[in-house]
Design a protein around this motif. Structure first.
Motif, mmCIF file in Angstrom:
data_model
loop_
_atom_site.group_PDB
_atom_site.id
_atom_site.type_symbol
_atom_site.label_atom_id
_atom_site.label_comp_id
_atom_site.label_asym_id
_atom_site.label_seq_id
_atom_site.Cartn_x
_atom_site.Cartn_y
_atom_site.Cartn_z
ATOM 1 N N VAL A 1 7.488 6.332 -4.295
ATOM 2 C CA VAL A 1 8.684 5.479 -4.302
ATOM 3 C C VAL A 1 9.937 6.319 -4.072
ATOM 4 O O VAL A 1 10.860 5.913 -3.349
ATOM 5 C CB VAL A 1 8.776 4.693 -5.629
ATOM 6 C CG1 VAL A 1 10.128 3.995 -5.757
ATOM 7 C CG2 VAL A 1 7.645 3.671 -5.708
ATOM 8 N N ILE A 2 9.968 7.512 -4.650
ATOM 9 C CA ILE A 2 11.090 8.422 -4.419
ATOM 10 C C ILE A 2 11.146 8.812 -2.943
ATOM 11 O O ILE A 2 12.211 8.812 -2.314
ATOM 12 C CB ILE A 2 10.957 9.691 -5.293
ATOM 13 C CG1 ILE A 2 11.038 9.340 -6.781
ATOM 14 C CG2 ILE A 2 12.020 10.730 -4.915
ATOM 15 C CD1 ILE A 2 12.367 8.765 -7.213
ATOM 16 N N PHE B 1 -4.697 11.909 -21.189
ATOM 17 C CA PHE B 1 -3.334 11.428 -20.981
ATOM 18 C C PHE B 1 -2.576 12.300 -19.978
ATOM 19 O O PHE B 1 -1.745 11.792 -19.218
ATOM 20 C CB PHE B 1 -2.601 11.360 -22.324
ATOM 21 C CG PHE B 1 -3.280 10.466 -23.316
ATOM 22 C CD1 PHE B 1 -3.204 9.085 -23.183
ATOM 23 C CD2 PHE B 1 -4.013 10.988 -24.369
ATOM 24 C CE1 PHE B 1 -3.842 8.245 -24.092
ATOM 25 C CE2 PHE B 1 -4.653 10.169 -25.279
ATOM 26 C CZ PHE B 1 -4.582 8.783 -25.133
ATOM 27 N N ILE B 2 -2.872 13.607 -19.963
ATOM 28 C CA ILE B 2 -2.285 14.490 -18.955
ATOM 29 C C ILE B 2 -2.733 14.058 -17.563
ATOM 30 O O ILE B 2 -1.929 13.962 -16.622
ATOM 31 C CB ILE B 2 -2.688 15.957 -19.204
ATOM 32 C CG1 ILE B 2 -2.114 16.456 -20.532
ATOM 33 C CG2 ILE B 2 -2.219 16.847 -18.047
ATOM 34 C CD1 ILE B 2 -0.613 16.508 -20.583
ATOM 35 N N ILE B 3 -4.023 13.777 -17.419
ATOM 36 C CA ILE B 3 -4.559 13.327 -16.131
ATOM 37 C C ILE B 3 -3.886 12.025 -15.704
ATOM 38 O O ILE B 3 -3.500 11.856 -14.543
ATOM 39 C CB ILE B 3 -6.083 13.139 -16.221
ATOM 40 C CG1 ILE B 3 -6.765 14.496 -16.452
ATOM 41 C CG2 ILE B 3 -6.633 12.468 -14.968
ATOM 42 C CD1 ILE B 3 -8.249 14.395 -16.759
ATOM 43 N N ALA B 4 -3.730 11.085 -16.643
ATOM 44 C CA ALA B 4 -3.114 9.791 -16.333
ATOM 45 C C ALA B 4 -1.657 9.950 -15.905
ATOM 46 O O ALA B 4 -1.188 9.271 -14.993
ATOM 47 C CB ALA B 4 -3.222 8.855 -17.535
ATOM 48 N N VAL B 5 -0.939 10.846 -16.563
ATOM 49 C CA VAL B 5 0.461 11.094 -16.208
ATOM 50 C C VAL B 5 0.568 11.654 -14.785
ATOM 51 O O VAL B 5 1.398 11.201 -13.983
ATOM 52 C CB VAL B 5 1.116 12.070 -17.219
ATOM 53 C CG1 VAL B 5 2.448 12.591 -16.681
ATOM 54 C CG2 VAL B 5 1.336 11.376 -18.552
ATOM 55 N N MET C 1 7.953 15.927 -7.420
ATOM 56 C CA MET C 1 6.535 16.277 -7.444
ATOM 57 C C MET C 1 6.281 17.518 -8.301
ATOM 58 O O MET C 1 5.194 17.684 -8.865
ATOM 59 C CB MET C 1 6.040 16.518 -6.015
ATOM 60 C CG MET C 1 4.550 16.804 -5.905
ATOM 61 S SD MET C 1 4.032 17.070 -4.187
ATOM 62 C CE MET C 1 4.023 15.383 -3.600
ATOM 63 N N PHE C 2 7.285 18.380 -8.407
ATOM 64 C CA PHE C 2 7.133 19.669 -9.063
ATOM 65 C C PHE C 2 6.609 19.569 -10.498
ATOM 66 O O PHE C 2 5.708 20.323 -10.878
ATOM 67 C CB PHE C 2 8.465 20.429 -9.023
ATOM 68 C CG PHE C 2 8.385 21.833 -9.535
ATOM 69 C CD1 PHE C 2 7.755 22.824 -8.801
ATOM 70 C CD2 PHE C 2 8.929 22.168 -10.773
ATOM 71 C CE1 PHE C 2 7.664 24.119 -9.276
ATOM 72 C CE2 PHE C 2 8.858 23.460 -11.257
ATOM 73 C CZ PHE C 2 8.219 24.438 -10.500
ATOM 74 N N PRO C 3 7.137 18.672 -11.353
ATOM 75 C CA PRO C 3 6.618 18.599 -12.730
ATOM 76 C C PRO C 3 5.120 18.300 -12.794
ATOM 77 O O PRO C 3 4.425 18.809 -13.672
ATOM 78 C CB PRO C 3 7.431 17.456 -13.357
ATOM 79 C CG PRO C 3 8.669 17.378 -12.542
ATOM 80 C CD PRO C 3 8.264 17.731 -11.150
ATOM 81 N N THR D 1 -0.347 8.967 -12.189
ATOM 82 C CA THR D 1 0.734 7.975 -12.089
ATOM 83 C C THR D 1 1.913 8.536 -11.324
ATOM 84 O O THR D 1 2.498 7.856 -10.472
ATOM 85 C CB THR D 1 1.184 7.537 -13.495
ATOM 86 O OG1 THR D 1 0.067 6.995 -14.212
ATOM 87 C CG2 THR D 1 2.282 6.495 -13.413
ATOM 88 N N GLY D 2 2.252 9.776 -11.606
ATOM 89 C CA GLY D 2 3.378 10.400 -10.915
ATOM 90 C C GLY D 2 3.150 10.520 -9.423
ATOM 91 O O GLY D 2 4.031 10.182 -8.615
ATOM 92 N N ILE D 3 1.941 10.977 -9.032
ATOM 93 C CA ILE D 3 1.670 11.226 -7.618
ATOM 94 C C ILE D 3 1.407 9.946 -6.836
ATOM 95 O O ILE D 3 1.684 9.875 -5.635
ATOM 96 C CB ILE D 3 0.474 12.201 -7.471
ATOM 97 C CG1 ILE D 3 0.837 13.557 -8.082
ATOM 98 C CG2 ILE D 3 0.071 12.373 -6.011
ATOM 99 C CD1 ILE D 3 2.032 14.231 -7.423
ATOM 100 N N THR D 4 0.864 8.905 -7.494
ATOM 101 C CA THR D 4 0.521 7.679 -6.761
ATOM 102 C C THR D 4 1.535 6.545 -6.913
ATOM 103 O O THR D 4 1.434 5.544 -6.202
ATOM 104 C CB THR D 4 -0.865 7.153 -7.198
ATOM 105 O OG1 THR D 4 -0.809 6.760 -8.577
ATOM 106 C CG2 THR D 4 -1.943 8.203 -7.007
#
Length: 245
Positions: free
Chosen positions: A117-118, A102-106, A72-74, A109-112
């Protein structure tokens, strides 16, 4: 729901509270700083909500595996860099030409997709990769109405998509991304009627909102209706899951 993760309540609270704190930090930090001596009652309430969410976020952070926080850190760092001016000429990520959406999308995507999954220790398989790509495309599309709305407010230096290619071409661009978003569902290895129907419905809804967006729009078109598309997606999934169970 998509990956049948049943042990995610702790992560739901963590991501929900973290999202409130992060969103308010991004949206209201500059306003709060500039007007701290004469804050309105609403802004004071937002500050209380933000600090409270941050405190409870920290509480739930101690209840999830360290591996989850590591992944989550990044995305937390990206959120901070989005608003804090740490680059030359006092720039932040939001002010860098062409990268805001694109920053918002990244981060979304990472958080949701990635971090849940991790947390669940689920397999990062082919379907996971497709889901992550789809989520990235979906967030870009759902941001386009906001970029069209903000044309008169955004600095030309931001080089947003509507500023670069115009409103009509932006809608065409978003439509192409939605087609790709929809077609990617067909190559998933595990495919259910719920997955197919829900993707078709959310694609249709997103397409209608995209093409219904105008430079001059009602106050709540983006702030309420477009913002609610992910909630509509959740409702669709819940209803279809119930119907097909």
């Amino acid at each position: 729901m998509k990956f049948e993760v049943t042990n995610g309540n702790t992560f739901l609270f963590l991501s929900f509270l973290g999202s409130i704190a992060a969103y308010n930090f991004v949206k209201y930090s500059n306003f709060s700083k500039l007007h701290h001596k004469r804050l309105t009652r609403s802004i004071k309430g937002i500050r209380i909500l933000t600090y409270s969410s941050l405190v409870f976020f920290m509480y739930f952070a101690f209840k999830v595996p360290s591996k989850t926080l590591l992944y989550m850190f990044p995305f937390i760092i990206l959120t901070i860099l989005y608003i804090v001016p740490v680059f030359p000429n006092k720039n932040n990520l939001r002010s860098l030409a062409g990268v805001k959406i694109f920053i918002i999308a990244v981060v979304w995507t990472g958080i949701t997709v990635v971090v849940p999954v991790i947390f669940a220790e689920a397999s990062m398989n082919f379907d996971f990769m497709i889901e992550a790509i789809q989520r990235f495309l979906f967030i870009i599309v759902i941001m386009l109405p906001f970029e069209i709305r903000d044309l008169e407010y955004d600095s030309s230096a931001l080089e947003t998509i509507p500023q670069t290619i115009g409103i009509t071409r932006t809608k065409v661009f978003g439509s192409i991304l939605l087609v790709v978003f929809l077609l990617l569902t067909a190559i998933k290895k595990v495919l259910s009627p719920v997955e197919i129907l829900s993707t078709i419905l959310v694609t249709t809804i997103s397409l209608l909102f995209l093409w219904g967006t105008e430079r001059e729009q009602s106050k709540y078109y983006c702030s309420f209706w477009v913002e609610s598309v992910p909630i509509m997606w959740l409702v669709i999934l819940v209803v279809l899951t119930h119907l097909f169970s």
